[in-house]
Design a protein around this motif. Structure first.
Motif, PDB file in Angstrom:
ATOM      1  N   ALA A   1       0.819  -1.207   0.000  1.00 25.40           N
ATOM      2  CA  ALA A   1       0.000   0.000   0.000  1.00 25.40           C
ATOM      3  C   ALA A   1       0.858   1.264   0.000  1.00 25.40           C
ATOM      4  N   ILE A   2       1.985   1.219   0.721  1.00 25.75           N
ATOM      5  CA  ILE A   2       2.878   2.388   0.737  1.00 25.75           C
ATOM      6  C   ILE A   2       3.503   2.598  -0.630  1.00 25.75           C
ATOM      7  N   ILE A   3       3.905   1.514  -1.282  1.00 24.98           N
ATOM      8  CA  ILE A   3       4.482   1.625  -2.620  1.00 24.98           C
ATOM      9  C   ILE A   3       3.459   2.195  -3.600  1.00 24.98           C
ATOM     10  N   GLU A   4       2.220   1.700  -3.499  1.00 26.56           N
ATOM     11  CA  GLU A   4       1.155   2.158  -4.400  1.00 26.56           C
ATOM     12  C   GLU A   4       0.610   3.527  -3.997  1.00 26.56           C
ATOM     13  N   GLN A   5       0.896   3.945  -2.746  1.00 29.05           N
ATOM     14  CA  GLN A   5       0.337   5.164  -2.161  1.00 29.05           C
ATOM     15  C   GLN A   5      -1.189   5.163  -2.222  1.00 29.05           C
ATOM     16  N   GLN A   6      -1.732   3.993  -1.964  1.00 25.63           N
ATOM     17  CA  GLN A   6      -3.175   3.781  -1.959  1.00 25.63           C
ATOM     18  C   GLN A   6      -3.575   2.994  -0.710  1.00 25.63           C
ATOM     19  N   PRO A   7      -4.669   3.363  -0.052  1.00 24.53           N
ATOM     20  CA  PRO A   7      -5.637   4.401  -0.413  1.00 24.53           C
ATOM     21  C   PRO A   7      -5.205   5.824  -0.048  1.00 24.53           C
ATOM     22  N   TYR A   8      -4.080   5.967   0.637  1.00 18.34           N
ATOM     23  CA  TYR A   8      -3.556   7.296   0.952  1.00 18.34           C
ATOM     24  C   TYR A   8      -2.056   7.145   1.208  1.00 18.34           C
ATOM     25  N   PRO A   9      -1.300   8.213   1.123  1.00 17.60           N
ATOM     26  CA  PRO A   9       0.157   8.106   1.296  1.00 17.60           C
ATOM     27  C   PRO A   9       0.574   7.984   2.758  1.00 17.60           C
ATOM     28  N   VAL A  10       1.588   7.170   2.988  1.00 14.67           N
ATOM     29  CA  VAL A  10       2.304   7.119   4.261  1.00 14.67           C
ATOM     30  C   VAL A  10       3.727   7.550   3.977  1.00 14.67           C
ATOM     31  N   LYS A  11       4.227   8.496   4.775  1.00 14.60           N
ATOM     32  CA  LYS A  11       5.525   9.095   4.470  1.00 14.60           C
ATOM     33  C   LYS A  11       6.544   8.990   5.599  1.00 14.60           C
ATOM     34  N   GLY A  12       6.137   8.469   6.766  1.00 19.03           N
ATOM     35  CA  GLY A  12       7.061   8.347   7.883  1.00 19.03           C
ATOM     36  C   GLY A  12       7.017   6.958   8.479  1.00 19.03           C
ATOM     37  N   TRP A  13       8.120   6.557   9.096  1.00 19.68           N
ATOM     38  CA  TRP A  13       8.219   5.195   9.635  1.00 19.68           C
ATOM     39  C   TRP A  13       9.046   5.233  10.912  1.00 19.68           C
ATOM     40  N   PHE A  14       8.443   4.741  12.008  1.00 18.61           N
ATOM     41  CA  PHE A  14       9.136   4.590  13.292  1.00 18.61           C
ATOM     42  C   PHE A  14       9.325   3.104  13.529  1.00 18.61           C
ATOM     43  N   VAL A  15      10.583   2.656  13.625  1.00 16.90           N
ATOM     44  CA  VAL A  15      10.909   1.242  13.767  1.00 16.90           C
ATOM     45  C   VAL A  15      11.611   1.025  15.106  1.00 16.90           C
ATOM     46  N   TYR A  16      11.154   0.025  15.851  1.00 16.13           N
ATOM     47  CA  TYR A  16      11.802  -0.309  17.120  1.00 16.13           C
ATOM     48  C   TYR A  16      12.102  -1.794  17.195  1.00 16.13           C
ATOM     49  N   LYS A  17      13.372  -2.117  17.357  1.00 15.93           N
ATOM     50  CA  LYS A  17      13.823  -3.494  17.569  1.00 15.93           C
ATOM     51  C   LYS A  17      13.196  -4.455  16.556  1.00 15.93           C
ATOM     52  N   TYR A  18      13.262  -4.087  15.314  1.00 22.28           N
ATOM     53  CA  TYR A  18      12.712  -4.912  14.236  1.00 22.28           C
ATOM     54  C   TYR A  18      13.540  -4.617  12.996  1.00 22.28           C
ATOM     55  N   ASN A  19      13.741  -5.619  12.165  1.00 18.58           N
ATOM     56  CA  ASN A  19      14.629  -5.483  11.028  1.00 18.58           C
ATOM     57  C   ASN A  19      13.983  -6.039   9.760  1.00 18.58           C
ATOM     58  N   PRO A  20      12.972  -5.362   9.227  1.00 18.77           N
ATOM     59  CA  PRO A  20      12.284  -5.869   8.036  1.00 18.77           C
ATOM     60  C   PRO A  20      13.185  -6.039   6.819  1.00 18.77           C
ATOM     61  N   MET A  21      14.268  -5.291   6.749  1.00 21.73           N
ATOM     62  CA  MET A  21      15.178  -5.437   5.618  1.00 21.73           C
ATOM     63  C   MET A  21      15.770  -6.847   5.562  1.00 21.73           C
ATOM     64  N   GLN A  22      15.825  -7.524   6.697  1.00 24.63           N
ATOM     65  CA  GLN A  22      16.342  -8.888   6.737  1.00 24.63           C
ATOM     66  C   GLN A  22      15.238  -9.930   6.915  1.00 24.63           C
ATOM     67  N   SER A  23      14.161  -9.564   7.576  1.00 25.27           N
ATOM     68  CA  SER A  23      13.174 -10.572   7.958  1.00 25.27           C
ATOM     69  C   SER A  23      11.950 -10.622   7.052  1.00 25.27           C
ATOM     70  N   LEU A  24      11.750  -9.635   6.205  1.00 27.18           N
ATOM     71  CA  LEU A  24      10.561  -9.609   5.360  1.00 27.18           C
ATOM     72  C   LEU A  24      10.915 -10.003   3.938  1.00 27.18           C
ATOM     73  N   ALA A  25      10.138 -10.889   3.365  1.00 25.30           N
ATOM     74  CA  ALA A  25      10.415 -11.389   2.025  1.00 25.30           C
ATOM     75  C   ALA A  25      10.458 -10.258   1.001  1.00 25.30           C
ATOM     76  N   ASN A  26      11.353 -10.401   0.046  1.00 27.17           N
ATOM     77  CA  ASN A  26      11.523  -9.491  -1.091  1.00 27.17           C
ATOM     78  C   ASN A  26      12.103  -8.150  -0.650  1.00 27.17           C
ATOM     79  N   ARG A  27      13.403  -8.153  -0.404  1.00 27.76           N
ATOM     80  CA  ARG A  27      14.101  -6.955   0.063  1.00 27.76           C
ATOM     81  C   ARG A  27      14.015  -5.823  -0.957  1.00 27.76           C
ATOM     82  N   ARG A  28      13.972  -6.177  -2.233  1.00 28.50           N
ATOM     83  CA  ARG A  28      13.872  -5.138  -3.264  1.00 28.50           C
ATOM     84  C   ARG A  28      12.618  -4.297  -3.060  1.00 28.50           C
ATOM     85  N   LYS A  29      11.499  -4.936  -2.691  1.00 25.53           N
ATOM     86  CA  LYS A  29      10.269  -4.186  -2.477  1.00 25.53           C
ATOM     87  C   LYS A  29      10.320  -3.362  -1.185  1.00 25.53           C
ATOM     88  N   THR A  30      11.048  -3.851  -0.177  1.00 23.31           N
ATOM     89  CA  THR A  30      11.224  -3.043   1.030  1.00 23.31           C
ATOM     90  C   THR A  30      12.008  -1.781   0.691  1.00 23.31           C
TER      91      THR A  30
END
Length: 733
Positions: A416-445
């Motif tokens: 949804a963030i990539i598509e900016q639908q249904p509305y845009p999200v522009k900020g991200w607060f991350v705590y003790k989590y590493n989606p760049m390593q743990s979420l499938a398809n790093r290119r899309k992250t």
């Protein structure tokens, strides 16, 4: 007959290895880095030794420990013998918590990105500058894109509750956690069958089937410990797994099931149990809803049919069903934890839950247990403000049929963030989590990151996600901070309450996320919602437990006496029918199959392999690979591949191979394993990092997130990480 390898791991050798690993993790002593971080004693001053209770933070189990502190330095972590959930033990990862505390790679002060994201150019700034910057960025996003323009992503941690609270008072309901990459399909399945998520009484079980679960490597307390004891006491263990894990090696029977066909096996078990009347008729009449519908549903699901799907002999399926029913109710189809496997994972887990229901094992010794009362009270917090300009729903609303609102789906949120639908999200607060390593398809992250104006990560180390952030804030380890109380369920180990106080003062300029959020809230005129301390919060949690504070001080853990079995006596199940639902009418009303319908997995192309992933006993997901002690046990990941296809491809043991998929590619060393299906390959997570801040593992191995395609479970939105086909070739071939 079940498959066996020539050299299975014996219980003695397994325990010997585990003990050696734990000993290695505690042998470090006072290394030079400790002397550099802690002031030395005055000459002639006697050494001071203290022992302090705490709770391990190296994984989600929160095992009790006692820290040995010598002259202000933590020199050893010992298990708390009164902590029953870990049976008075502490694993190698827990012992390596000392190394995390004194890791030279730790983040030491706030860092502001100065170059392009991922360039690794940082400027050290003060905490006031960091909090001002974060608050200003959040304010700009809120004014331009609404409060829901911020995404909040906390990991599993005792302070994650404060991230949820901050998001609520800030005004964003776009919160997603690591659970949507882990276990929500299991939770969905059991909640919709039994009305709650169960805990397995492994210790007292006589018969256990584990499908995909690998409890002797993916450690969960007390299940991993209790399983060994149960085996010693005669419990039969049957493992379904495409690879010969340590759990499979210690099982009575191992079946290398064709990935994605587990449901066929469990529907066939249900077929035998029902058609041969192997269930308890009184329990069925009183507790089960939809037995007649299920009988019709599984009429054609014979063991012979299941054999053609999953490669498990029909005679064995029929025998296992009879043995399982004979052992009931002290028999379990183990629910597992990480269930982020296939696009129909919720329904696969539903089929497992249904077999458990037919065994009549709910609320019974050796079966599945409901949660017991711990007694923690909800702190009294002010009512969060309402923001009229917010959108109607979460960003990922409607992208899966039955998502949990408190977890959401990271995969769908990212889309949804990539598509900016249904509305845009522009900020991200991350705590003790590493989606760049743990979420499938790093290119899309990375594509999602390109859509964001501001990313702040709070962590103890420069993870790949921190590496791609704009602001990185150093968090203390679990040994350096005060935490709220946490209630833990421990199956037959009893429910308990734990908490943390600092064992040693926080090193460098690290601050707990509570302090960070409180500082940002004050700068956003939201200070009234954080007008309390962690000690205040914890006192409110314990207000209904008058003996808790004393027990926590004297024993490091508090037990609230409660029934172990018979919790559901006189109670109805929290389902629509008030019974255990084999046929779910709510599903039917929503247009979802009310009982699990088998769908054959996609056929693997002849020049491809199915990639599966899993955990081992060395690491927690992708968070501890850089730990110096644990890194010695496994310095890089490898690709498990069967010798026959490896020979066809000219791959030898230790050869560097190129693994590629529609999502990406990686280079990794091959490890020839006769104990894996010929159509399947396996690799562990947490390697192939982008961040040079992870000095022990940078340049080592390949990244699972780089290779996995981003499928999702259709019902829960849980990531589906076993749907990816890869091509494997010898490097240079």
């Amino acid at each position: 007959m079940p498959n066996r390898l020539n050299a299975p791991i014996s219980r003695r050798n397994f325990l010997k290895w585990s003990g050696a690993a734990a000993a290695a993790a505690t042998a470090g002593g006072r290394t030079p880095v400790l002397h550099a971080l802690v002031p030395a004693n005055e000459p002639g001053t006697a050494s001071q030794v203290e022992h302090k209770f705490s709770v391990c933070g190296m994984c989600l189990n929160k095992c009790g420990l006692i820290a040995r502190v010598e002259d202000g330095v933590v020199t050893k972590l010992d298990p708390n013998p009164k902590f029953l959930k870990s049976r008075g033990m502490l694993c190698a990862r827990g012992n390596a918590g000392v190394t995390q505390l004194y890791d030279p790679d730790r983040l030491k002060y706030p860092l502001l990105r100065k170059g392009k994201r991922g360039e690794g150019k940082w400027q050290r700034i003060s905490w006031d500058e960091a909090l001002d910057y974060a608050a200003d960025k959040m304010k700009i996003i809120a004014e331009k894109y609404s409060r829901c323009g911020m995404l909040f992503t906390p990991g599993s941690d005792m302070q994650s509750t404060f991230v949820h609270w901050f998001a609520e008072v800030f005004g964003s309901y776009n919160i997603t956690t690591h659970e949507s990459s882990c276990l929500v399909s299991r939770n969905r399945a059991y909640l919709d069958t039994f009305g709650e998520v169960p805990f397995s009484d492994v210790l007292h079980s006589k018969y256990i089937i584990m499908a995909g679960a690998n409890r002797f490597e993916a450690l969960i307390t007390p299940d991993s410990i209790d399983l060994m004891t149960a085996r010693k006491n005669g419990c039969k263990l049957v493992v379904l797994d495409p690879r010969y894990t340590k759990t499979a090696a210690l099982a009575d029977e191992w079946y290398p099931v064709r990935p994605g066909t587990d449901m066929a096996f469990f529907l066939a078990l249900a077929h035998v149990i029902i058609m041969e009347n192997l269930y308890d008729p009184q329990f069925a009449a009183e507790k089960l809803s939809g037995l007649n519908e299920l009988a019709d549903h599984v009429m054609s699901c014979t063991p012979e049919w299941a054999e053609t799907e999953g490669d498990i002999p029909a005679a064995d399926i029929r025998r296992i069903a009879r043995e399982l029913a004979a052992a009931a109710p002290a028999a379990i189809v183990y629910p597992g934890r990480r269930t982020s496997d296939y696009i129909n994972s919720t329904q696969i887990r539903r089929s497992m839950a249904i077999v458990n229901a037919l065994l009549g094992n709910w609320d019974q010794p050796g079966g599945l247990l409901g949660a017991r009362k711990v007694g923690l009270a909800s702190p009294e917090l002010p009512e969060a403000p309402f923001y009229e300009d917010n959108p109607d729903d979460r960003l990922d609303h409607g992208r899966a049929h039955m998502m949990f609102e408190e977890e959401g789906s990271f995969k769908h949120m990212r889309d949804a963030i990539i598509e900016q639908q249904p509305y845009p999200v522009k900020g991200w607060f991350v705590y003790k989590y590493n989606p760049m390593q743990s979420l499938a398809n790093r290119r899309k992250t990375l594509e999602m990151i390109d859509k964001l104006d501001f990313i702040v990560t709070v962590d103890i180390a420069m993870s790949d996600t921190a590496w791609m952030s704009d602001l990185v804030l150093p968090a203390p380890s679990s040994l350096e901070r005060q935490d709220p109380a946490s209630g833990l369920q421990g199956s037959s180990a009893c429910a308990c309450v734990v908490t943390r106080d600092p064992v040693v003062p926080a090193l460098f300029e690290s601050r707990p996320v509570f302090d960070i959020l409180k500082g940002i809230a004050g700068r956003l005129d939201l200070g009234e919602y954080f007008d309390f301390t962690v000690a205040d919060y914890r006192k409110q949690q314990l207000r209904k437990l008058p003996d808790a504070e004393k027990a926590l001080h004297e024993d490091g853990v508090y037990y609230n006496p409660s029934k172990l079995y018979g919790v559901y006596e006189g109670r109805v199940y929290k389902t629509r029918s008030k019974k255990i639902e084999l046929h779910n009418s709510r599903y039917a009303d929503m247009g979802i199959e009310p009982m699990p319908v088998y769908q054959p997995p996609r056929q693997i192309p002849s020049d491809r392999f199915r990639l599966v992933i899993g955990r081992n006993a060395y690491f927690t997901h992708c968070s501890t690979q850089n730990n110096a002690l644990l890194h010695e046990l496994m310095p890089e990941n490898t690709l498990w591949i069967h010798p026959k296809p490896a020979s066809r491809l000219g791959i030898r043991n230790g050869s560097t191979v190129v693994v590629s998929s529609a999502a990406g590619r990686g280079e990794i060393k091959a490890e020839l394993k006769p104990g894996i299906r010929k159509d399947t390959v396996f690799m562990g997570s947490g390697f192939g990092v982008l961040s040079t801040g992870m000095s022990n593992i940078f340049g080592s191995g390949a990244c699972v997130a780089e290779l996995l395609e981003d499928y999702a479970d259709e019902l829960s939105g849980n990531s589906a990480m076993h749907e990816t086909f890869v091509q494997v070739s010898r490097k240079g071939a």
